[in-house]
Design an enzyme around this catalytic site. Structure first.
Site, PDB file in Angstrom:
ATOM      1  N   TYR A 297      54.317  35.646  14.717  1.00 47.77           N
ATOM      2  CA  TYR A 297      52.876  35.358  14.792  1.00 47.77           C
ATOM      3  C   TYR A 297      52.132  36.636  15.197  1.00 47.77           C
ATOM      4  O   TYR A 297      52.405  37.196  16.257  1.00 47.77           O
ATOM      5  CB  TYR A 297      52.687  34.232  15.806  1.00 47.77           C
ATOM      6  CG  TYR A 297      51.306  34.024  16.383  1.00 47.77           C
ATOM      7  CD1 TYR A 297      50.198  33.811  15.566  1.00 47.77           C
ATOM      8  CD2 TYR A 297      51.116  34.004  17.776  1.00 47.77           C
ATOM      9  CE1 TYR A 297      48.947  33.599  16.113  1.00 47.77           C
ATOM     10  CE2 TYR A 297      49.859  33.783  18.330  1.00 47.77           C
ATOM     11  CZ  TYR A 297      48.780  33.590  17.497  1.00 47.77           C
ATOM     12  OH  TYR A 297      47.537  33.375  18.039  1.00 47.77           O
TER      13      TYR A 297
ATOM     14  N   ASP B 139      58.238  29.128  22.340  1.00 47.66           N
ATOM     15  CA  ASP B 139      56.876  28.699  22.038  1.00 47.66           C
ATOM     16  C   ASP B 139      56.989  27.530  21.054  1.00 47.66           C
ATOM     17  O   ASP B 139      57.322  27.714  19.889  1.00 47.66           O
ATOM     18  CB  ASP B 139      56.099  29.883  21.440  1.00 47.66           C
ATOM     19  CG  ASP B 139      54.646  29.540  21.116  1.00 47.66           C
ATOM     20  OD1 ASP B 139      54.335  28.351  20.939  1.00 47.66           O
ATOM     21  OD2 ASP B 139      53.826  30.472  21.012  1.00 47.66           O
TER      22      ASP B 139
ATOM     23  N   ILE C  37      54.621  25.342  20.090  1.00 49.44           N
ATOM     24  CA  ILE C  37      53.259  24.890  19.778  1.00 49.44           C
ATOM     25  C   ILE C  37      53.232  23.995  18.531  1.00 49.44           C
ATOM     26  O   ILE C  37      52.358  23.163  18.374  1.00 49.44           O
ATOM     27  CB  ILE C  37      52.312  26.104  19.612  1.00 49.44           C
ATOM     28  CG1 ILE C  37      50.853  25.687  19.432  1.00 49.44           C
ATOM     29  CG2 ILE C  37      52.729  27.020  18.499  1.00 49.44           C
ATOM     30  CD1 ILE C  37      49.849  26.833  19.487  1.00 49.44           C
TER      31      ILE C  37
ATOM     32  N   LYS D   4      47.572  22.886  17.710  1.00 46.16           N
ATOM     33  CA  LYS D   4      48.085  22.670  16.351  1.00 46.16           C
ATOM     34  C   LYS D   4      48.432  21.202  16.113  1.00 46.16           C
ATOM     35  O   LYS D   4      47.984  20.601  15.146  1.00 46.16           O
ATOM     36  CB  LYS D   4      49.331  23.524  16.115  1.00 46.16           C
ATOM     37  CG  LYS D   4      49.130  24.984  16.443  1.00 46.16           C
ATOM     38  CD  LYS D   4      48.054  25.620  15.600  1.00 46.16           C
ATOM     39  CE  LYS D   4      47.781  27.038  16.075  1.00 46.16           C
ATOM     40  NZ  LYS D   4      46.736  27.707  15.331  1.00 46.16           N
TER      41      LYS D   4
HETATM   42  C1  LIG Z   1      53.130  30.651  17.623  1.00 51.14           C
HETATM   43  C2  LIG Z   1      51.761  30.571  18.229  1.00 51.14           C
HETATM   44  N1  LIG Z   1      51.622  30.701  19.551  1.00 51.14           N
HETATM   45  C3  LIG Z   1      50.411  30.649  20.132  1.00 51.14           C
HETATM   46  C4  LIG Z   1      49.266  30.446  19.392  1.00 51.14           C
HETATM   47  C5  LIG Z   1      47.925  30.364  20.084  1.00 51.14           C
HETATM   48  O1  LIG Z   1      47.567  29.013  20.250  1.00 51.14           O
HETATM   49  P1  LIG Z   1      46.365  28.470  21.144  1.00 51.14           P
HETATM   50  O2  LIG Z   1      45.238  28.172  20.242  1.00 51.14           O
HETATM   51  O3  LIG Z   1      46.872  27.208  21.809  1.00 51.14           O
HETATM   52  O4  LIG Z   1      46.038  29.518  22.157  1.00 51.14           O
HETATM   53  C6  LIG Z   1      49.365  30.290  17.995  1.00 51.14           C
HETATM   54  C7  LIG Z   1      48.175  30.102  17.176  1.00 51.14           C
HETATM   55  O5  LIG Z   1      48.165  30.222  15.965  1.00 51.14           O
HETATM   56  C8  LIG Z   1      50.647  30.353  17.405  1.00 51.14           C
HETATM   57  O6  LIG Z   1      50.812  30.192  16.078  1.00 51.14           O
END
Ligand SMILES: Cc1ncc(COP(=O)(O)O)c(C=O)c1O
Length: 456
Positions: free
Chosen positions: A140, A225, A227, A263
């Site tokens: 990312y 992570d 998410i 997400k």
């Molecule tokens: C792998 C990953 N980590 C963190 C984030 C950041 O997310 P947040 O909007 O919760 O700060 C993203 C956003 O695209 C992501 O894809």
């Protein structure tokens, strides 16, 4: 194609967030400024359309609930809100998303302003300036900012390649560790994204075991992570690191999970994320640091209500995954018909698309040339693999969840005309393209990997 208005598959500055779009459609949040929609199709970010269609009514219901709007709540400082309500709801929801195979203790959760803040906070807790975390490539692009900018920590890539579907291997981990040592960087841990942004894949049990053995052998930390944990729409399934380490001794203090509602629930604007860690020192330090990125009391009440509504969350998770699968399959099939392949994915909001055969030269310069043609001639904004630190030119990340079916169909038609025209490899910049170049604002170009090089 020269007359087709450009479509952007990304670009925050030109569009309202999906949540705001959705809520304005429902008639609430009228105070949000109305902007005209852009013709540029943006498929280079993970803002969500699909989930907001599913929960906007619920949100409206809870938002207008008396507790949220009561004077007490409005006047409440975030730290005085009974956090336990929210944390309990979040811990329960985390368990549900992971098929209730593991239980999460609310006392080990720290609320943060999204996963961005969670990842940075973990860096502050675990690494001194100049110390390093190993990250599998491609990763990312935001990690360059989140992990490094303010903490002074370094990222050392674990080079993964298409030869094994970008899987993490023991030799790749060891090579990254040796690279860090050659650069005199002390390695403090490994950070993985599972499910993966940008690959759209989930880590296998074998990869998770390799990772866990590695961090134990090197006496370092592992940040997972997660998410995208709620987006696993196909097999193979998603295995959380919490499940993979269940019952293993001497490991829990070095495992830290990052989660977020940005997400899975399509709520990036609400800024709700969390760190889950069994390491008391990390929980304590992160709790203190969370003062710098608090979640408002109103948001906490709203989400506690939403997440505690089990009937809703159960239905929502299933329906969301089903819709993601439909949209994913539509993209993969559409690309296949144009002769473009994808890495097999089963989660997240992206396809990792193989356009190596469309490159003029097998270099990152060739990749940028193709990317610019896709932006200027086709009118699609997708992410070049180099912006995700991919080692091989010709891979692109395409987000399929941030647009309607009609827009996706249109994007595919445009791409087909482009590929059929045989113009992919040519390098001319005809006069016809110039007006479009002027039309596209700077933010599109800022996404290029060359610009990212100027980032630390
Ligand atoms: C792998 C990953 N980590 C963190 C984030 C950041 O997310 P947040 O909007 O919760 O700060 C993203 C956003 O695209 C992501 O894809």
């Amino acid at each position: 194609m020269g007359r087709t208005p450009p479509i952007s598959w990304g670009g925050r500055s030109t569009r309202r967030t999906p949540m705001i779009q959705s809520l304005t459609r429902q008639g609430s949040f009228r105070w949000v400024s109305q902007r005209t929609s852009s013709a540029l199709i943006s498929s280079n970010h993970g803002l969500r359309t699909i989930p907001t269609q599913l929960h906007s009514r619920k949100m409206e219901h809870y938002y207008s609930g008396s507790s949220l709007c009561s004077r007490t709540t409005m006047a409440c400082q975030p730290s005085r809100v009974p956090q336990c309500i929210h944390l309990q709801a979040l811990a329960k929801y985390m368990g549900e998303v992971r098929g209730n195979k593991v239980a999460f203790d609310p006392n080990k959760l720290v609320l943060t302003a999204g996963a961005t803040s969670a990842n940075e906070t973990l860096m502050f807790c675990l690494a001194e300036p100049g110390e390093a975390f190993l990250l599998p490539t491609p990763y990312y692009p935001g990690f360059d900012r989140d992990l490094k900018w303010r903490t002074g920590a370094e990222i050392v890539p674990i080079h993964c390649s298409s030869s094994n579907g970008f899987r993490i291997t023991k030799p790749a981990l060891e090579a990254a560790y040796q690279d860090a040592q050659k650069r005199s960087l002390r390695v403090k841990g490994v950070l993985v994204t599972n499910p993966s942004n940008p690959l759209g894949t989930t880590l296998t049990r074998h990869e998770l075991d390799i990772l866990v053995d590695f961090v134990v052998a090197k006496d370092i930390h592992l940040i997972s992570d997660e998410i995208y944990s709620g987006t696993n729409f196909d097999s193979p399934g998603f295995i959380s690191i919490s499940e993979a380490t269940k019952g293993r001794d001497n490991i829990s203090h070095r495992i830290h999970i990052v989660c977020s509602l940005s997400k899975d629930l399509g709520l990036p604007g609400f800024r709700v994320g969390a760190i889950y860690s069994e390491n008391e020192a990390v929980v304590s330090a992160a709790t203190k640091m969370s003062s710098f990125g608090m979640v408002s009391s109103q948001t906490q009440y709203l989400l506690a209500a939403l997440l505690s509504d089990k009937e809703f969350t159960d239905k929502y998770l299933l329906e969301n995954q089903m819709r993601l699968k439909e949209r994913h399959d539509m993209l993969v099939e559409g690309l296949r018909r144009i002769g473009i392949g994808c890495l097999k994915g089963s989660a997240a909001l992206f396809c990792w698309v193989d356009m190596r055969h469309l490159l003029k030269s097998n270099t990152f310069k060739g990749e940028m040339e193709l990317w610019k043609k896709i932006v200027y001639q086709v009118g699609l904004n997708i992410s070049p693999g180099s912006s995700c630190h991919c080692d091989e030119p010709g891979w692109f990340r395409v987000c399929f969840a941030n647009m309607s079916e009609d827009t996706l169909t249109l994007a595919m038609q445009r791409l087909k005309s482009f590929v059929d025209s045989g113009d992919c490899g040519s390098n001319h910049d005809s006069g016809r393209q110039r007006p479009r170049k002027q039309f596209l604002t700077k933010w599109v170009l800022r996404l290029s990997s060359t610009d990212r090089k100027s980032e630390r």
